[in-house]
Design an enzyme around this catalytic site. Structure first.
Site, PDB file in Angstrom:
ATOM      1  N   MET A  76       0.798  -1.227   0.000  1.00  0.00           N
ATOM      2  CA  MET A  76       0.000   0.000   0.000  1.00  0.00           C
ATOM      3  C   MET A  76       0.832   1.280   0.000  1.00  0.00           C
ATOM      4  O   MET A  76       0.300   2.371   0.156  1.00  0.00           O
ATOM      5  CB  MET A  76      -0.971   0.004   1.202  1.00  0.00           C
ATOM      6  CG  MET A  76      -1.935  -1.150   1.207  1.00  0.00           C
ATOM      7  SD  MET A  76      -2.932  -1.187  -0.295  1.00  0.00           S
ATOM      8  CE  MET A  76      -3.212  -2.957  -0.413  1.00  0.00           C
ATOM      9  N   CYS A  77       2.141   1.159  -0.189  1.00  0.00           N
ATOM     10  CA  CYS A  77       3.004   2.341  -0.281  1.00  0.00           C
ATOM     11  C   CYS A  77       2.849   2.999  -1.644  1.00  0.00           C
ATOM     12  O   CYS A  77       2.797   2.325  -2.670  1.00  0.00           O
ATOM     13  CB  CYS A  77       4.471   1.951  -0.101  1.00  0.00           C
ATOM     14  SG  CYS A  77       4.987   1.827   1.588  1.00  0.00           S
ATOM     15  N   HIS A  78       2.814   4.313  -1.627  1.00  0.00           N
ATOM     16  CA  HIS A  78       2.782   5.069  -2.881  1.00  0.00           C
ATOM     17  C   HIS A  78       4.191   5.118  -3.474  1.00  0.00           C
ATOM     18  O   HIS A  78       5.168   5.274  -2.727  1.00  0.00           O
ATOM     19  CB  HIS A  78       2.329   6.507  -2.626  1.00  0.00           C
ATOM     20  CG  HIS A  78       0.898   6.624  -2.230  1.00  0.00           C
ATOM     21  ND1 HIS A  78       0.470   6.428  -0.943  1.00  0.00           N
ATOM     22  CD2 HIS A  78      -0.201   6.899  -2.960  1.00  0.00           C
ATOM     23  CE1 HIS A  78      -0.834   6.597  -0.879  1.00  0.00           C
ATOM     24  NE2 HIS A  78      -1.275   6.879  -2.097  1.00  0.00           N
ATOM     25  N   MET A 120       8.476   4.772   5.345  1.00  0.00           N
ATOM     26  CA  MET A 120       8.655   3.388   4.904  1.00  0.00           C
ATOM     27  C   MET A 120       9.938   3.233   4.089  1.00  0.00           C
ATOM     28  O   MET A 120      10.606   2.202   4.170  1.00  0.00           O
ATOM     29  CB  MET A 120       7.444   2.912   4.105  1.00  0.00           C
ATOM     30  CG  MET A 120       6.172   2.810   4.933  1.00  0.00           C
ATOM     31  SD  MET A 120       6.338   1.826   6.433  1.00  0.00           S
ATOM     32  CE  MET A 120       6.792   0.250   5.756  1.00  0.00           C
ATOM     33  N   GLU A 121      10.289   4.252   3.330  1.00  0.00           N
ATOM     34  CA  GLU A 121      11.517   4.195   2.548  1.00  0.00           C
ATOM     35  C   GLU A 121      12.742   4.183   3.457  1.00  0.00           C
ATOM     36  O   GLU A 121      13.695   3.431   3.219  1.00  0.00           O
ATOM     37  CB  GLU A 121      11.562   5.369   1.562  1.00  0.00           C
ATOM     38  CG  GLU A 121      10.609   5.230   0.399  1.00  0.00           C
ATOM     39  CD  GLU A 121       9.123   5.424   0.735  1.00  0.00           C
ATOM     40  OE1 GLU A 121       8.282   5.124  -0.127  1.00  0.00           O
ATOM     41  OE2 GLU A 121       8.779   5.870   1.853  1.00  0.00           O
ATOM     42  N   ASP A 135      24.132 -10.970   4.282  1.00  0.00           N
ATOM     43  CA  ASP A 135      24.417 -11.751   3.073  1.00  0.00           C
ATOM     44  C   ASP A 135      25.909 -11.832   2.778  1.00  0.00           C
ATOM     45  O   ASP A 135      26.427 -12.885   2.429  1.00  0.00           O
ATOM     46  CB  ASP A 135      23.686 -11.155   1.874  1.00  0.00           C
ATOM     47  CG  ASP A 135      23.990 -11.916   0.596  1.00  0.00           C
ATOM     48  OD1 ASP A 135      23.749 -13.138   0.563  1.00  0.00           O
ATOM     49  OD2 ASP A 135      24.484 -11.287  -0.360  1.00  0.00           O
TER      50      ASP A 135
END
EC number: 4.6.1.17
Length: 167
Positions: A76-78, A120-121, A135
């Site tokens: 739901m992130c733009h 969110m970013e 990793d």
């Protein structure tokens, strides 16, 4: 509680929030994460002796790339036209933290001029930078642990400045 979840409509269905009527404002978010590891693993990273190459440079680039791809990962992130993405990776040696953990402290700063936030970013960038360290070093230390991924600061938009207390 008067606050509502914005990604759920009146029928309880998930939705992307309509931000078309919101004003463009400058928005900035800062997040952090920590990956703990054996002191020997940290030494390999700091001395540039990791088999896969420059761990911290790779983690910084991966974090920036992740910030730009956040809307592809979080449903739901733009999609945002990010104007700033910075990832800092600081080695933390024995005795530098109260809890005694050794590892890499990641701090990310993301910015945008737009209609919706950039938290969110910043959080995605911190998470992926930590995952990249994992990793690149898992061959020597599968016990590494990612923790403390959290928002530290956000500014802009209708709600203005928010700062994490006790960070």
């Amino acid at each position: 509680m008067t606050e509502q979840l914005t990604h759920i409509d009146e029928n309880g269905d998930v939705r992307m929030v309509d931000v078309s009527q919101k004003a463009d404002t400058e928005r900035v978010a800062v997040a952090e994460g920590f990956i703990s590891m054996k002191p020997e693993t940290l030494a390999l990273i700091v001395e540039g002796k990791a088999a896969k190459g420059d761990v911290l440079a790779c983690a910084r680039v991966a974090g920036v790339m992740a910030a730009k791809k956040t809307s592809d990962l979080i449903p739901m992130c733009h999609p945002l036209n990010i104007t700033k993405a910075k990832v800092e990776c600081e080695p933390v040696a024995a005795g530098e933290r109260e809890d005694g953990r050794v590892g890499i402290h990641v701090i990310t700063t993301c910015g945008v001029t737009g209609k919706t936030g950039i938290e969110m970013e910043a959080l995605t960038a911190a998470s992926v930078a930590c995952l990249t360290v994992y990793d690149m070093c898992k061959a020597v230390d599968r016990g590494m642990e990612i923790s403390d991924v959290r928002l530290l600061r956000k500014d802009g938009g209708k709600t203005g400045l928010w700062l994490r207390e006790n960070s």
